[in-house]
Write an enzyme that holds these catalytic residues in place. Structure first.
Site, PDB file in Angstrom:
ATOM      1  N   HIS A  79      -2.722  -5.634 -12.093  1.00 38.13           N
ATOM      2  CA  HIS A  79      -1.769  -5.410 -11.005  1.00 38.13           C
ATOM      3  C   HIS A  79      -0.651  -6.455 -10.974  1.00 38.13           C
ATOM      4  O   HIS A  79       0.360  -6.247 -10.304  1.00 38.13           O
ATOM      5  CB  HIS A  79      -2.504  -5.301  -9.674  1.00 38.13           C
ATOM      6  N   TYR A 128       4.307  -0.820  -0.690  1.00 36.75           N
ATOM      7  CA  TYR A 128       2.939  -0.623  -1.148  1.00 36.75           C
ATOM      8  C   TYR A 128       2.305  -1.974  -1.444  1.00 36.75           C
ATOM      9  O   TYR A 128       2.841  -2.759  -2.224  1.00 36.75           O
ATOM     10  CB  TYR A 128       2.975   0.255  -2.400  1.00 36.75           C
TER      11      TYR A 128
END
Length: 147
Positions: free
Chosen positions: A54, A73
């Site tokens: 990520h 997000y």
């Protein structure tokens, strides 16, 4: 003494309804958005891999997220429970259709296969992110919001 010319056929008064439609279209407001939150468990032995992935999300995945109307997000991690908490704002008008568009992207499905392997769903009967139903991530209810 100067006097304005009277309008000719070429200089006719504009169609006010057409002008109003054009103005309305150009002033169309962006959807203020709906917030979504969900949770999932990350396998404790996979936390570092998950974080590393990520930190370098594939550009095709990020583009698809944006193209599907997802903004703001974030994913948070709780080390005591190994839970991941996801929150985002959806700013378009057909969430189901946009999620189908997301699911149709081969690179997104590849990303999901990778990240799903590090996760344990909290939803009974869930098999993967790609399957769609039931949800892989467990949706959770928002009980308070202060903008």
């Amino acid at each position: 003494m100067w006097q304005p010319n009277s309008p000719t056929q070429e200089e006719a008064v504009p169609d006010l309804e057409a002008v109003a439609r054009q103005r309305s279209a150009s002033l169309k407001l962006k959807n203020p958005g709906r917030r979504f939150a969900s949770i999932i468990r990350v396998r404790p032995e996979c936390v570092e891999e998950y974080k590393a992935a990520h930190a370098n999300v594939w550009p095709e995945v990020l583009k698809q997220i944006k193209d599907c109307g997802i903004e703001d997000y974030s994913i948070f991690y709780d080390k005591d429970t190994s839970l991941l908490f996801s929150i985002f704002k959806y700013v378009r008008y057909d969430f189901a259709a946009d999620m189908e568009r997301m699911r149709a992207n081969p690179k997104v499905r590849e990303w999901w296969q990778l990240t799903d392997s590090w996760q344990e769903s909290l939803v009974e009967g869930a098999t993967s992110s790609e399957s769609g139903h039931p949800d892989w991530w467990k949706p959770i209810e928002e009980v308070f919001y202060y903008p």
